[in-house]
Design a protein around this motif. Structure first.
Motif, PDB file in Angstrom:
ATOM      1  N   ARG A  35      -1.745  -1.037   3.160  1.00  0.00           N
ATOM      2  CA  ARG A  35      -0.960  -0.717   4.361  1.00  0.00           C
ATOM      3  C   ARG A  35       0.391  -1.420   4.315  1.00  0.00           C
ATOM      4  O   ARG A  35       1.423  -0.852   4.686  1.00  0.00           O
ATOM      5  N   LEU A  36       0.380  -2.663   3.844  1.00  0.00           N
ATOM      6  CA  LEU A  36       1.621  -3.425   3.725  1.00  0.00           C
ATOM      7  C   LEU A  36       2.572  -2.757   2.730  1.00  0.00           C
ATOM      8  O   LEU A  36       3.780  -2.623   2.980  1.00  0.00           O
ATOM      9  N   LEU A  37       2.027  -2.317   1.595  1.00  0.00           N
ATOM     10  CA  LEU A  37       2.820  -1.640   0.574  1.00  0.00           C
ATOM     11  C   LEU A  37       3.390  -0.329   1.098  1.00  0.00           C
ATOM     12  O   LEU A  37       4.560   0.003   0.858  1.00  0.00           O
ATOM     13  N   SER A  38       2.571   0.425   1.827  1.00  0.00           N
ATOM     14  CA  SER A  38       3.016   1.707   2.358  1.00  0.00           C
ATOM     15  C   SER A  38       4.220   1.528   3.288  1.00  0.00           C
ATOM     16  O   SER A  38       5.195   2.285   3.225  1.00  0.00           O
ATOM     17  N   GLY A  39       4.144   0.505   4.132  1.00  0.00           N
ATOM     18  CA  GLY A  39       5.256   0.256   5.049  1.00  0.00           C
ATOM     19  C   GLY A  39       6.486  -0.251   4.322  1.00  0.00           C
ATOM     20  O   GLY A  39       7.614   0.132   4.651  1.00  0.00           O
ATOM     21  N   PHE A  40       6.271  -1.092   3.300  1.00  0.00           N
ATOM     22  CA  PHE A  40       7.397  -1.695   2.590  1.00  0.00           C
ATOM     23  C   PHE A  40       8.173  -0.672   1.771  1.00  0.00           C
ATOM     24  O   PHE A  40       9.406  -0.654   1.766  1.00  0.00           O
ATOM     25  N   ARG A  41       7.458   0.219   1.076  1.00  0.00           N
ATOM     26  CA  ARG A  41       8.159   1.166   0.219  1.00  0.00           C
ATOM     27  C   ARG A  41       8.863   2.264   1.021  1.00  0.00           C
ATOM     28  O   ARG A  41       9.685   3.000   0.478  1.00  0.00           O
ATOM     29  N   SER A  42       8.539   2.387   2.303  1.00  0.00           N
ATOM     30  CA  SER A  42       9.221   3.379   3.135  1.00  0.00           C
ATOM     31  C   SER A  42      10.569   2.872   3.656  1.00  0.00           C
ATOM     32  O   SER A  42      11.377   3.641   4.176  1.00  0.00           O
ATOM     33  N   LYS A  43      10.813   1.568   3.501  1.00  0.00           N
ATOM     34  CA  LYS A  43      12.084   0.997   3.960  1.00  0.00           C
ATOM     35  C   LYS A  43      13.212   1.385   3.008  1.00  0.00           C
ATOM     36  O   LYS A  43      13.026   1.445   1.800  1.00  0.00           O
ATOM     37  N   VAL A  44      14.360   1.673   3.572  1.00  0.00           N
ATOM     38  CA  VAL A  44      15.536   2.034   2.788  1.00  0.00           C
ATOM     39  C   VAL A  44      16.571   0.929   2.938  1.00  0.00           C
ATOM     40  O   VAL A  44      16.959   0.571   4.050  1.00  0.00           O
ATOM     41  N   PHE A  45      17.004   0.373   1.824  1.00  0.00           N
ATOM     42  CA  PHE A  45      17.998  -0.691   1.823  1.00  0.00           C
ATOM     43  C   PHE A  45      19.353  -0.105   1.440  1.00  0.00           C
ATOM     44  O   PHE A  45      19.438   0.845   0.659  1.00  0.00           O
ATOM     45  N   ARG A  46      20.398  -0.697   1.968  1.00  0.00           N
ATOM     46  CA  ARG A  46      21.739  -0.190   1.712  1.00  0.00           C
ATOM     47  C   ARG A  46      22.647  -1.312   1.207  1.00  0.00           C
ATOM     48  O   ARG A  46      22.672  -2.403   1.775  1.00  0.00           O
ATOM     49  N   VAL A  47      23.362  -1.036   0.126  1.00  0.00           N
ATOM     50  CA  VAL A  47      24.378  -1.939  -0.402  1.00  0.00           C
ATOM     51  C   VAL A  47      25.664  -1.135  -0.537  1.00  0.00           C
ATOM     52  O   VAL A  47      25.757  -0.251  -1.391  1.00  0.00           O
ATOM     53  N   LYS A  48      26.600  -1.397   0.347  1.00  0.00           N
ATOM     54  CA  LYS A  48      27.838  -0.618   0.425  1.00  0.00           C
ATOM     55  C   LYS A  48      27.482   0.848   0.635  1.00  0.00           C
ATOM     56  O   LYS A  48      26.874   1.201   1.619  1.00  0.00           O
ATOM     57  N   GLU A  49      27.796   1.712  -0.331  1.00  0.00           N
ATOM     58  CA  GLU A  49      27.520   3.137  -0.156  1.00  0.00           C
ATOM     59  C   GLU A  49      26.229   3.579  -0.838  1.00  0.00           C
ATOM     60  O   GLU A  49      25.849   4.750  -0.757  1.00  0.00           O
ATOM     61  N   ASP A  50      25.551   2.648  -1.504  1.00  0.00           N
ATOM     62  CA  ASP A  50      24.326   2.993  -2.230  1.00  0.00           C
ATOM     63  C   ASP A  50      23.096   2.622  -1.414  1.00  0.00           C
ATOM     64  O   ASP A  50      23.090   1.639  -0.671  1.00  0.00           O
ATOM     65  N   THR A  51      22.035   3.410  -1.564  1.00  0.00           N
ATOM     66  CA  THR A  51      20.759   3.118  -0.910  1.00  0.00           C
ATOM     67  C   THR A  51      19.659   3.052  -1.960  1.00  0.00           C
ATOM     68  O   THR A  51      19.749   3.689  -3.016  1.00  0.00           O
ATOM     69  N   PHE A  52      18.625   2.271  -1.675  1.00  0.00           N
ATOM     70  CA  PHE A  52      17.506   2.171  -2.607  1.00  0.00           C
ATOM     71  C   PHE A  52      16.265   1.711  -1.859  1.00  0.00           C
ATOM     72  O   PHE A  52      16.339   1.167  -0.757  1.00  0.00           O
ATOM     73  N   SER A  53      15.114   1.948  -2.471  1.00  0.00           N
ATOM     74  CA  SER A  53      13.832   1.497  -1.927  1.00  0.00           C
ATOM     75  C   SER A  53      13.140   0.621  -2.961  1.00  0.00           C
ATOM     76  O   SER A  53      13.450   0.688  -4.159  1.00  0.00           O
ATOM     77  N   VAL A  54      12.205  -0.194  -2.509  1.00  0.00           N
ATOM     78  CA  VAL A  54      11.540  -1.157  -3.386  1.00  0.00           C
ATOM     79  C   VAL A  54      10.027  -1.064  -3.172  1.00  0.00           C
ATOM     80  O   VAL A  54       9.559  -0.830  -2.057  1.00  0.00           O
ATOM     81  N   THR A  55       9.271  -1.240  -4.250  1.00  0.00           N
ATOM     82  CA  THR A  55       7.813  -1.304  -4.154  1.00  0.00           C
ATOM     83  C   THR A  55       7.347  -2.621  -4.762  1.00  0.00           C
ATOM     84  O   THR A  55       8.140  -3.393  -5.269  1.00  0.00           O
ATOM     85  N   PHE A  56       6.050  -2.874  -4.711  1.00  0.00           N
ATOM     86  CA  PHE A  56       5.492  -4.051  -5.373  1.00  0.00           C
ATOM     87  C   PHE A  56       4.085  -3.737  -5.858  1.00  0.00           C
ATOM     88  O   PHE A  56       3.472  -2.749  -5.447  1.00  0.00           O
ATOM     89  N   SER A  57       3.595  -4.568  -6.761  1.00  0.00           N
ATOM     90  CA  SER A  57       2.229  -4.450  -7.264  1.00  0.00           C
ATOM     91  C   SER A  57       1.493  -5.749  -6.983  1.00  0.00           C
ATOM     92  O   SER A  57       2.123  -6.797  -6.812  1.00  0.00           O
ATOM     93  N   GLY A  58       0.170  -5.686  -6.946  1.00  0.00           N
ATOM     94  CA  GLY A  58      -0.597  -6.883  -6.647  1.00  0.00           C
ATOM     95  C   GLY A  58      -1.935  -6.931  -7.361  1.00  0.00           C
ATOM     96  O   GLY A  58      -2.529  -5.893  -7.668  1.00  0.00           O
ATOM     97  N   GLY A  59      -2.378  -8.149  -7.653  1.00  0.00           N
ATOM     98  CA  GLY A  59      -3.710  -8.380  -8.202  1.00  0.00           C
ATOM     99  C   GLY A  59      -4.535  -9.151  -7.192  1.00  0.00           C
ATOM    100  O   GLY A  59      -4.065 -10.147  -6.634  1.00  0.00           O
ATOM    101  N   ILE A  60      -5.748  -8.705  -6.937  1.00  0.00           N
ATOM    102  CA  ILE A  60      -6.595  -9.285  -5.888  1.00  0.00           C
ATOM    103  C   ILE A  60      -7.814  -9.939  -6.514  1.00  0.00           C
ATOM    104  O   ILE A  60      -8.466  -9.359  -7.390  1.00  0.00           O
ATOM    105  N   VAL A  61      -8.139 -11.158  -6.065  1.00  0.00           N
ATOM    106  CA  VAL A  61      -9.319 -11.848  -6.578  1.00  0.00           C
ATOM    107  C   VAL A  61     -10.049 -12.529  -5.425  1.00  0.00           C
ATOM    108  O   VAL A  61      -9.418 -13.052  -4.500  1.00  0.00           O
ATOM    109  N   ASP A  62     -11.375 -12.498  -5.469  1.00  0.00           N
ATOM    110  CA  ASP A  62     -12.203 -13.186  -4.473  1.00  0.00           C
ATOM    111  C   ASP A  62     -12.290 -14.669  -4.813  1.00  0.00           C
ATOM    112  O   ASP A  62     -12.529 -15.033  -5.972  1.00  0.00           O
ATOM    113  N   ILE A  63     -12.106 -15.535  -3.827  1.00  0.00           N
ATOM    114  CA  ILE A  63     -12.297 -16.966  -4.021  1.00  0.00           C
ATOM    115  C   ILE A  63     -13.785 -17.255  -3.891  1.00  0.00           C
ATOM    116  O   ILE A  63     -14.370 -17.056  -2.827  1.00  0.00           O
TER     117      ILE A  63
END
Length: 236
Positions: A35-63
């Motif tokens: 859910r966190l990834l879904s919300g994050f990758r939907s964000k659009v970032f802007r630098v001057k006249e350019d726009t871009f989106s960002v994603t991330f990957s994750g590894g999960i382990v049980d303690i």
């Protein structure tokens, strides 16, 4: 979506973070992070006249309460590497059989040095390097820049770490570095300069030309190995 007040977020390395979720199973953590990834990758970032989106990957382990922090981090790393190999932009839950699969990436290390003793020593030590993660290391040495450029071995893979002597006959290390950075595939090469040149102007010149690290001779193998591991982590 935000983390809970009981969760702890720690920066671990330049682009990596550790998120500790108390009283949460790996399945629950996966749903939360998806859910966190879904919300994050939907964000659009802007630098001057350019726009871009960002994603991330994750590894999960049980303690499990018995494993050391180092073991847990290694397991999370293995799952993270698997997520990257599967195309990124996703989560992977650690499973023990991940460690039994073929390493997902090969890091080629080229030693370019005209000193036969240093070349042999480095090649031998690096071939014994124990990877801290799900990757493998291949090492090859060259006694001058010309033979390095003539070989197709380092051109075939996606990543190559070049340990480059600064002072060599005919084509010295600075010339090799300059030529590497002019090639279209320059992004695949990570370069560490190994040289006896200690003048500040020589170090500055190498860095300006695109060297990723610089270590002067004589150097300790412990320091060199630590720096190599740091560079490899950036290459993964």
């Amino acid at each position: 979506m935000k983390k809970r007040r009981t969760d702890t977020l720690i920066r671990y390395g330049g682009e990596e973070f550790v998120l500790i979720l108390p009283d949460t199973t790996s399945i629950q953590a996966d749903k939360f992070l998806q859910r966190l990834l879904s919300g994050f990758r939907s964000k659009v970032f802007r630098v001057k006249e350019d726009t871009f989106s960002v994603t991330f990957s994750g590894g999960i382990v049980d303690i499990d309460g018995s494993s050391s922090n180092k073991k847990l981090l290694n397991q999370a790393d293995e799952a993270l590497y698997r997520a990257k190999a599967n195309g990124r932009n996703q989560m992977v839950i650690y499973e023990s059989d991940l460690t039994n699969t073929k390493p997902i990436k090969t890091i080629r290390i080229a030693v370019v040095d005209d000193d036969e003793i240093i070349r042999t020593l480095l090649t031998s030590q690096l071939q014994q390097l124990q990877p801290e993660g799900n990757y493998e290391v291949e090492v090859k040495s060259y006694r001058e820049g010309e033979s390095f450029f003539d070989d197709s071995w380092h051109k075939a893979g996606s990543s190559c770490l070049v340990l480059l002597d600064g002072i060599m006959p005919r084509m010295d290390g600075i010339e090799v570095l300059r030529k590497l950075r002019k090639e279209s595939s320059q992004s695949k090469y990570t370069v560490m300069m190994l040289t006896g040149r200690k003048a500040e102007k020589d170090i500055v010149k190498a860095l300006e030309l695109g060297a990723d690290d610089y270590i002067t001779k004589p150097f300790s193998m412990g320091e060199l190995e630590a720096r190599i591991r740091r560079l490899i982590q950036k290459m993964l």
